[in-house]
Design an enzyme around this catalytic site. Structure first.
Site, PDB file in Angstrom:
ATOM      1  N   ARG A 170      42.845  47.220  28.516  1.00 43.30           N
ATOM      2  CA  ARG A 170      43.455  48.102  27.896  1.00 43.30           C
ATOM      3  C   ARG A 170      44.795  47.916  27.414  1.00 43.30           C
ATOM      4  NH1 ARG A 170      45.163  51.615  33.184  1.00 43.30           N
ATOM      5  NH2 ARG A 170      46.187  49.777  34.439  1.00 43.30           N
ATOM      6  N   LEU A 209      37.672  44.267  36.480  1.00 44.15           N
ATOM      7  CA  LEU A 209      38.541  45.370  36.408  1.00 44.15           C
ATOM      8  C   LEU A 209      38.924  45.848  37.862  1.00 44.15           C
ATOM      9  CD1 LEU A 209      36.334  47.327  34.103  1.00 44.15           C
ATOM     10  CD2 LEU A 209      38.370  46.643  33.347  1.00 44.15           C
ATOM     11  N   LYS A 230      33.417  41.585  42.558  1.00 42.06           N
ATOM     12  CA  LYS A 230      33.505  42.311  43.762  1.00 42.06           C
ATOM     13  C   LYS A 230      34.598  43.155  44.013  1.00 42.06           C
ATOM     14  CE  LYS A 230      36.655  39.771  46.097  1.00 42.06           C
ATOM     15  NZ  LYS A 230      37.917  40.188  46.738  1.00 42.06           N
TER      16      LYS A 230
END
Length: 322
Positions: free
Chosen positions: A37, A72, A95
């Site tokens: 982003r 992310l 994870k």
């Protein structure tokens, strides 16, 4: 040697761990794009590896991308993984794959509807050569019957806004313990302590498995020294996977002598035997496995169902805090 082209993988999330994935996939010849982003961060990483940047909105419709690595913030993993699978993309989800059992099950359900796609959890230590050697010892009966497994993963720092010490650190060792036992625990008891804010900085988990194995996991991000140890106690021998030790001492096997006489139980300590561990970086081996599974149509060693099992333990273990 593979003669088919390498699948084209995009890394989603260009932070610390996403950057490691991008570098590793580039070395394997599989990186085709990055997305974040923060466009400047994505652009910088893309420039390092000579690949394109793709907006997160365009990722799923890009026909040049075969699979995604999702690195992310964990609260975004589940929705992105499901969207990727529904768009026909293979996924490796770091994870934890979600922050709730319900969301983790949604990921597993989405994967079950697309058996033609690889849906893998990023449990990188499963691919550590020392742990693979430990798995081999246990499977071959070299340690005898496994009685107890305990792990200590402690250090200083990496404070996350959403993840406490349990959710951030314990998945590593839980994935290893589940692999060694081959079963889910029937009892989980957890205690956490928050020192800095509302999130626990220390956590203990106590596990009991149906086959009789007991286990405990201790994690801390407020510890003055760094320790990364997994210890397996068997009826014939004991083994320690120490990821902080030098490479030739990563896996130590102890054949301590134990016997019972008229004075009770006696013991005699011996020096450890160090297993011969082949070279290989765990992340490289994990990424190569993901690529091979896509190319060969084989099932991953760490499917998203493994990620769900870890989430179930974490969720049960966060019931008690002090």
């Amino acid at each position: 040697m593979h003669t088919t082209p390498s699948p084209r993988i995009a890394v989603v999330g260009c932070g610390y761990w996403g950057s490691n994935h991008a570098r590793t996939l580039a070395e394997l010849g599989a990186l085709c794009a990055v997305a974040d982003r923060h466009e400047d961060r994505a652009g910088a990483l893309a420039g390092q590896h000579g690949v394109k940047t793709v907006s997160i909105d365009d990722l799923l419709n890009d026909g040049e991308i075969d699979g995604l690595v999702l690195a992310l913030p964990p609260q975004y993993h589940a929705d992105m993984a499901i969207a990727a699978l529904e768009a026909g993309k293979h996924v490796l989800v770091e994870k934890p794959i979600a922050l709730s059992i319900a969301d983790a099950r949604r990921v597993v359900d989405a994967a079950s509807k697309r058996p033609d796609l690889v849906a893998m959890t990023g449990h990188v230590l499963r691919f550590h050569p020392a742990f693979e050697a430990l798995e081999g010892l246990v499977a071959a009966g070299e340690l005898g019957t496994v009685r107890y497994i305990h792990s200590h993963r402690v250090g200083l720092g990496k404070f996350h806004a959403e993840n406490d010490a349990l959710w951030d650190i314990a998945p590593h060792d839980l994935s290893l313990i589940l692999a060694l036992t081959g079963e889910k625990p029937v009892s989980v008891r957890g205690v956490g302590s928050a020192m800095l804010n509302r999130l626990s900085d220390f956590a203990h988990l106590h596990l009991q498995f149906p086959g009789g194995v007991r286990s405990h996991v201790f994690t801390s991000r407020l510890n003055p020294y760094r320790e990364r140890k997994l210890t397996v106690i068997g009826s014939k021998a004991m083994a320690v996977f120490d990821d902080v030790a030098p490479w030739n001492e990563k896996l130590a096997v102890y054949h301590h002598k134990l016997w019972e006489d008229d004075n009770g139980w006696q013991s005699e300590m011996v020096d450890p035997d160090y297993a011969d561990i082949p070279d290989g970086m765990p992340l490289t081996r994990e990424c190569a496995h993901f690529v091979d599974c896509i190319r060969d149509g084989t099932a991953p060693r760490t499917p998203v169902a493994d990620g769900l099992s870890v989430i179930e333990i974490l969720s049960e273990g966060t019931v008690r805090h002090d």
